[in-house]
Design a protein around this motif. Structure first.
Motif, mmCIF file in Angstrom:
data_model
loop_
_atom_site.group_PDB
_atom_site.id
_atom_site.type_symbol
_atom_site.label_atom_id
_atom_site.label_comp_id
_atom_site.label_asym_id
_atom_site.label_seq_id
_atom_site.Cartn_x
_atom_site.Cartn_y
_atom_site.Cartn_z
ATOM 1 N N GLY A 176 5.570 -23.853 -11.183
ATOM 2 C CA GLY A 176 5.085 -23.571 -9.844
ATOM 3 C C GLY A 176 5.527 -22.183 -9.427
ATOM 4 O O GLY A 176 6.725 -21.913 -9.330
ATOM 5 N N ALA A 177 4.583 -21.288 -9.226
ATOM 6 C CA ALA A 177 4.920 -19.896 -8.956
ATOM 7 C C ALA A 177 3.747 -19.221 -8.277
ATOM 8 O O ALA A 177 2.618 -19.720 -8.293
ATOM 9 C CB ALA A 177 5.271 -19.148 -10.244
ATOM 10 N N ALA A 178 4.019 -18.081 -7.664
ATOM 11 C CA ALA A 178 2.978 -17.251 -7.054
ATOM 12 C C ALA A 178 3.257 -15.809 -7.426
ATOM 13 O O ALA A 178 4.403 -15.355 -7.361
ATOM 14 C CB ALA A 178 2.972 -17.421 -5.539
ATOM 15 N N GLY A 179 2.227 -15.079 -7.836
ATOM 16 C CA GLY A 179 2.425 -13.717 -8.308
ATOM 17 C C GLY A 179 1.504 -12.729 -7.631
ATOM 18 O O GLY A 179 0.512 -13.094 -6.989
ATOM 19 N N ALA A 180 1.831 -11.439 -7.789
ATOM 20 C CA ALA A 180 1.004 -10.362 -7.231
ATOM 21 C C ALA A 180 1.270 -9.094 -8.027
ATOM 22 O O ALA A 180 2.301 -8.964 -8.707
ATOM 23 C CB ALA A 180 1.306 -10.144 -5.752
ATOM 24 N N PHE A 181 0.335 -8.152 -7.912
ATOM 25 C CA PHE A 181 0.391 -6.897 -8.667
ATOM 26 C C PHE A 181 -0.040 -5.776 -7.744
ATOM 27 O O PHE A 181 -0.995 -5.916 -6.967
ATOM 28 C CB PHE A 181 -0.555 -6.997 -9.872
ATOM 29 C CG PHE A 181 -0.701 -5.734 -10.674
ATOM 30 C CD1 PHE A 181 0.184 -5.420 -11.683
ATOM 31 C CD2 PHE A 181 -1.746 -4.851 -10.413
ATOM 32 C CE1 PHE A 181 0.041 -4.261 -12.438
ATOM 33 C CE2 PHE A 181 -1.904 -3.691 -11.161
ATOM 34 C CZ PHE A 181 -1.006 -3.396 -12.165
ATOM 35 N N GLU A 182 0.669 -4.644 -7.805
ATOM 36 C CA GLU A 182 0.321 -3.454 -7.027
ATOM 37 C C GLU A 182 0.417 -2.232 -7.927
ATOM 38 O O GLU A 182 1.278 -2.172 -8.812
ATOM 39 C CB GLU A 182 1.257 -3.278 -5.829
ATOM 40 C CG GLU A 182 1.090 -4.311 -4.725
ATOM 41 C CD GLU A 182 -0.126 -4.045 -3.841
ATOM 42 O OE1 GLU A 182 -0.631 -2.899 -3.859
ATOM 43 O OE2 GLU A 182 -0.557 -4.987 -3.136
ATOM 44 N N LYS A 183 -0.434 -1.252 -7.668
ATOM 45 C CA LYS A 183 -0.474 -0.082 -8.548
ATOM 46 C C LYS A 183 -0.897 1.159 -7.789
ATOM 47 O O LYS A 183 -1.799 1.115 -6.953
ATOM 48 C CB LYS A 183 -1.461 -0.345 -9.696
ATOM 49 C CG LYS A 183 -1.755 0.846 -10.599
ATOM 50 C CD LYS A 183 -2.766 0.453 -11.671
ATOM 51 C CE LYS A 183 -3.193 1.611 -12.527
ATOM 52 N NZ LYS A 183 -4.150 1.216 -13.585
ATOM 53 N N THR A 184 -0.242 2.268 -8.102
ATOM 54 C CA THR A 184 -0.726 3.597 -7.748
ATOM 55 C C THR A 184 -1.123 4.274 -9.047
ATOM 56 O O THR A 184 -0.290 4.431 -9.944
ATOM 57 C CB THR A 184 0.353 4.425 -7.032
ATOM 58 O OG1 THR A 184 0.633 3.813 -5.760
ATOM 59 C CG2 THR A 184 -0.117 5.854 -6.799
ATOM 60 N N VAL A 193 0.780 5.672 -12.275
ATOM 61 C CA VAL A 193 1.931 6.471 -11.866
ATOM 62 C C VAL A 193 3.099 5.520 -11.622
ATOM 63 O O VAL A 193 4.239 5.776 -12.003
ATOM 64 C CB VAL A 193 1.611 7.283 -10.599
ATOM 65 C CG1 VAL A 193 2.852 8.001 -10.081
ATOM 66 C CG2 VAL A 193 0.491 8.275 -10.871
ATOM 67 N N CYS A 194 2.776 4.398 -10.992
ATOM 68 C CA CYS A 194 3.725 3.306 -10.825
ATOM 69 C C CYS A 194 2.932 2.026 -10.633
ATOM 70 O O CYS A 194 1.987 1.989 -9.849
ATOM 71 C CB CYS A 194 4.645 3.537 -9.631
ATOM 72 S SG CYS A 194 5.872 2.218 -9.391
ATOM 73 N N ALA A 195 3.283 0.995 -11.372
ATOM 74 C CA ALA A 195 2.681 -0.325 -11.199
ATOM 75 C C ALA A 195 3.800 -1.355 -11.144
ATOM 76 O O ALA A 195 4.792 -1.244 -11.872
ATOM 77 C CB ALA A 195 1.711 -0.651 -12.329
ATOM 78 N N VAL A 196 3.629 -2.331 -10.273
ATOM 79 C CA VAL A 196 4.650 -3.357 -10.059
ATOM 80 C C VAL A 196 3.991 -4.728 -10.117
ATOM 81 O O VAL A 196 2.901 -4.926 -9.574
ATOM 82 C CB VAL A 196 5.328 -3.167 -8.692
ATOM 83 C CG1 VAL A 196 6.183 -4.374 -8.341
ATOM 84 C CG2 VAL A 196 6.184 -1.906 -8.690
#
Length: 283
Positions: A176-184, A193-196
């Protein structure tokens, strides 16, 4: 025009492909070709180093495409394209950070050809999928002449694939989990340049970053500072990033380590906010 002379073979099975890779100096795996073919065209260095003597085309190997649910979690075949990964209902519901990372990769032509295995193993430049695999605590399944084995995504991103092996699948644990992704992204290349990528579980957050660092890495120090919190205010996330060693962030392309550390913190705060909302909705 490709100025490099090489042979080409399309094996019928995994064992044949492994025998070709082990028995032919200069053999390289051809899947999506997004890293390999540009190097062949320009004469620049290609994955694995040294001259290319043989391309082993694995695109038609059976059983290495698509995502299926198993008792242990999701099994995502290494030949699954990034476009297929981004749209797969199982991945969207159970590993949304992986789907988002695939969707952020390159342009539609790249996503239609690029594969999960190729993106995980791509050398030289940061790619989007490894950071999501780290946050998901995934395993990389490998085939070698001696049989199948697995490595944690964290170990795999540190060492790369062993010689004479094939990536066969990415294994995402059931939890059971929830995830997300962000990127420049770099505007010209779409490389990060940076991704998380983040994943929230009952044990706390998992956080991984790439682009701003020498390779994709789990930020265990940040995770520990944020463990046990019910919310992740931006200023507290930024403070956790400021507490990390400055040498973690590698300047380049006109950026400083301080800027990249701040950017990674901002992207992490955004991703945690989105993941927390999804986690709350899970009840």
């Amino acid at each position: 025009m490709i100025p490099t002379a090489f042979d080409y073979v399309r094996p019928d099975g995994v064992e044949e492909a492994l025998a070709l890779l082990a028995g032919t100096p200069g053999a390289r795996v051809l899947a999506g070709g997004q890293s390999l073919l540009p190097g062949l065209r320009t004469g620049e260095a290609v994955p694995g180093g040294g001259p290319v003597r043989l391309l082993v085309d694995v695109t038609r190997l059976e059983g290495l495409r698509g995502a299926v649910r198993t008792p242990a979690g999701l099994r995502i075949g290494a030949l699954t394209t990034l476009a297929e990964l981004a749209a797969d209902p199982l991945v969207l519901s159970e590993a949304p950070e992986l789907a988002a990372a695939a969707r952020a990769n390159g342009d539609p032509q790249v996503r239609n050809l690029g594969t999960v295995g190729g993106n995980l193993a791509a050398p030289g430049r940061a790619t989007d999928l490894p950071v999501a695999a780290l946050a998901a605590d995934a395993l990389v399944e490998l085939a070698a002449p001696g049989g199948r084995s697995t490595r944690t995504a964290e170990e795999f991103t540190a060492t790369g694939p062993p010689p004479d092996t094939l990536i066969t699948a990415l294994l995402v644990p059931a939890a059971g989990a929830a995830g997300a992704f962000e990127k420049t992204a770099d505007r010209a290349t779409r490389y990060p340049v940076c991704a998380v990528a983040v994943r929230i579980t009952r044990h706390g957050p998992r956080i991984a970053v790439t682009g701003a660092t020498a390779r994709a890495v789990r930020l265990h120090g940040v995770e520990e500072l944020l463990r046990g919190r019910e919310a992740y205010p931006t200023q507290e996330v930024l403070a956790a990033f400021r507490a990390q060693p400055r040498e973690l962030f590698v300047p380049g392309r006109g950026t400083s380590a301080e800027y990249l550390g701040h950017l990674a913190g901002v992207l992490t705060a955004r991703a945690l906010t989105r993941a927390l909302a999804a986690w709350t909705a899970l009840g």
